[in-house]
Design an enzyme around this catalytic site. Structure first.
Site, short mmCIF file in Angstrom:
data_model
loop_
_atom_site.label_atom_id
_atom_site.label_comp_id
_atom_site.label_asym_id
_atom_site.label_seq_id
_atom_site.Cartn_x
_atom_site.Cartn_y
_atom_site.Cartn_z
N TRP A 117 0.32 -15.66 4.20
CA TRP A 117 1.29 -15.48 5.28
C TRP A 117 1.07 -14.16 6.01
O TRP A 117 1.31 -14.05 7.22
CB TRP A 117 2.72 -15.58 4.75
CG TRP A 117 3.13 -14.45 3.85
CD1 TRP A 117 3.01 -14.41 2.49
CD2 TRP A 117 3.71 -13.22 4.24
NE1 TRP A 117 3.48 -13.21 2.01
CE2 TRP A 117 3.92 -12.46 3.06
CE3 TRP A 117 4.08 -12.67 5.47
CZ2 TRP A 117 4.48 -11.18 3.08
CZ3 TRP A 117 4.65 -11.39 5.49
CH2 TRP A 117 4.84 -10.67 4.31
N PRO A 151 4.88 -2.43 -4.68
CA PRO A 151 5.22 -3.21 -3.50
C PRO A 151 5.55 -4.64 -3.89
O PRO A 151 5.21 -5.09 -4.98
CB PRO A 151 3.94 -3.14 -2.66
CG PRO A 151 2.86 -3.09 -3.70
CD PRO A 151 3.42 -2.25 -4.83
N HIS A 181 -0.67 -5.85 -0.04
CA HIS A 181 -1.39 -5.56 1.20
C HIS A 181 -0.60 -4.42 1.83
O HIS A 181 0.62 -4.56 2.03
CB HIS A 181 -1.42 -6.78 2.11
CG HIS A 181 -2.14 -6.54 3.41
ND1 HIS A 181 -3.42 -7.01 3.66
CD2 HIS A 181 -1.78 -5.85 4.53
CE1 HIS A 181 -3.80 -6.64 4.86
NE2 HIS A 181 -2.81 -5.93 5.42
N LEU A 182 -1.25 -3.31 2.14
CA LEU A 182 -0.51 -2.12 2.54
C LEU A 182 0.40 -2.38 3.74
O LEU A 182 -0.03 -2.92 4.76
CB LEU A 182 -1.46 -0.97 2.87
CG LEU A 182 -0.75 0.38 3.04
CD1 LEU A 182 -0.30 0.91 1.68
CD2 LEU A 182 -1.65 1.40 3.74
N HIS A 183 1.66 -1.99 3.60
CA HIS A 183 2.62 -2.11 4.67
C HIS A 183 3.63 -0.98 4.56
O HIS A 183 3.83 -0.40 3.48
CB HIS A 183 3.33 -3.47 4.62
CG HIS A 183 4.01 -3.76 3.32
ND1 HIS A 183 3.32 -4.13 2.18
CD2 HIS A 183 5.32 -3.72 2.96
CE1 HIS A 183 4.17 -4.32 1.18
NE2 HIS A 183 5.40 -4.07 1.63
N VAL A 184 4.24 -0.63 5.67
CA VAL A 184 5.18 0.49 5.75
C VAL A 184 6.51 -0.01 6.30
O VAL A 184 6.55 -0.80 7.25
CB VAL A 184 4.61 1.61 6.64
CG1 VAL A 184 5.62 2.76 6.78
CG2 VAL A 184 3.29 2.13 6.08
#
Length: 332
Positions: free
Chosen positions: A170, A266, A270-273
């Site tokens: 997604w 997390p 998958h890196l997210h801020v």
């Protein structure tokens, strides 16, 4: 793991794989296709056949409830939450609502207020087909605080992550504009420092008090805070500066009224801020899980390998497989 909570549907898919994704598409086509009358979508009646199995969790304070059940023989989680009362609706709310007296004592009285239907909405999130991991995610459980060293990450956490079939398709759908393209508020397409910024599903975008957006990086080689080094400082600075500028331009909210942070652990790798209103007590914004982006940048400026060696604390639920790994390793 968060929440949220991530976004309500940002949690790990739990290993549905190709078969699960195919089934998901199939059920959407079956239930959410046009009904044929040209006006009413079958999605409007998605919950008419919902069979309740159990209430996973509810909160009178947060005014929400998480229910496990089935839709068309598919395991489903439905999340219901009352929407906030907005100032711009007060005039109509007072003018067109009916009151039913419950109690009166001297100057005090309480009532049931029956507002017009369009002012009495319930935000509804549907996860279907839901996996066992989705059900467990929303089930009320005891939590424990884990302190993870850099060595713990490499010997316990990372192998656990790699052994799981957490689907983040997604996320790639968003990055590749295959889904939610119309929801993107801002994008920097640069493959090294670029990202997309879009509203989190927890925010209905009808008021700024609970503003919540997510920046998802284009790079696919950074799973979490643990992977960050000084090499990634330009990426993080770009997210902070351009993300704050985009929010100021789009919503009129300045940087000094934003809380900008990363989660550890997390809810998906998958890196997210996260960008939230400073006035909003967002799920997962507590000190045991949230790391301010400005602090992350400064830590990496002071020590290029800071998050490779630093001990990090985070909460784990009783049923989390990672908690068992820490217990088996004698770390709890």
């Amino acid at each position: 793991m968060a929440e949220s909570g991530k976004r309500k549907i940002e949690a790990a898919d739990g290993g549905n794989g190709a078969e699960g994704q195919e089934e998901s598409v199939k059920i959407k086509k079956t239930i959410c296709s046009d009904s044929g009358d040209g006006n009413v979508s079958a999605c409007e009646f998605l919950l008419s056949g919902f069979e309740t199995k159990a209430v996973l969790r509810d909160s009178a304070r947060e005014k929400n409830i998480f229910i496990h059940g089935k839709i068309a023989d598919q395991e489903t989680v439905v999340i219901l939450e009352k929407t906030p009362i907005r100032e711009e609706n007060l005039f109509e709310l007072f003018k067109n609502s009916r009151l039913k007296l419950e109690m009166k004592n001297d100057i005090y009285s309480t009532y049931q207020l029956h507002p017009p239907p369009h002012l009495n909405e319930i935000k509804t999130t549907v996860v279907c087909p839901a996996t066992e991991k989705h059900v467990k995610k929303y089930l009320r459980q005891e939590t424990f605080l884990v302190e993870e060293t850099g060595e713990d990450y490499r010997s316990i956490t990372l192998p656990f992550i790699q052994s799981q079939s957490f689907s983040i398709q997604w996320v790639y759908n968003i990055l590749e504009k295959k889904a939610e393209a119309d929801r993107i508020v801002y994008e920097d397409p640069d493959p090294k420092v670029g990202f997309v910024l879009l509203p989190d599903f927890k925010w209905d975008q009808k008021q700024l008090d609970d503003l919540y957006l997510i920046a998802i990086v284009h790079r696919k080689d950074i799973k979490s805070l643990r992977d960050l080094t000084s090499e990634h400082i330009p990426l993080l600075c770009n997210i902070r500066k351009r993300g704050e500028d985009a929010i100021q331009k789009q919503y009129g909210v300045p940087a000094n009224k934003l809380r900008v942070y990363l989660h550890y652990q997390p809810s998906y790798y998958h890196l997210h801020v996260h960008f939230t209103s400073l006035s909003y007590d967002a799920p997962g914004s507590g000190v045991e899980r949230a790391h301010l982006l400005s602090d992350v940048i400064q830590n990496l400026q002071a020590d290029a390998q800071y998050y490779h060696s630093r001990s990090l604390c985070f909460p784990l639920r009783a049923d989390d497989g990672l908690l068992s790994k820490f217990k088996n390793a004698g770390r709890l």
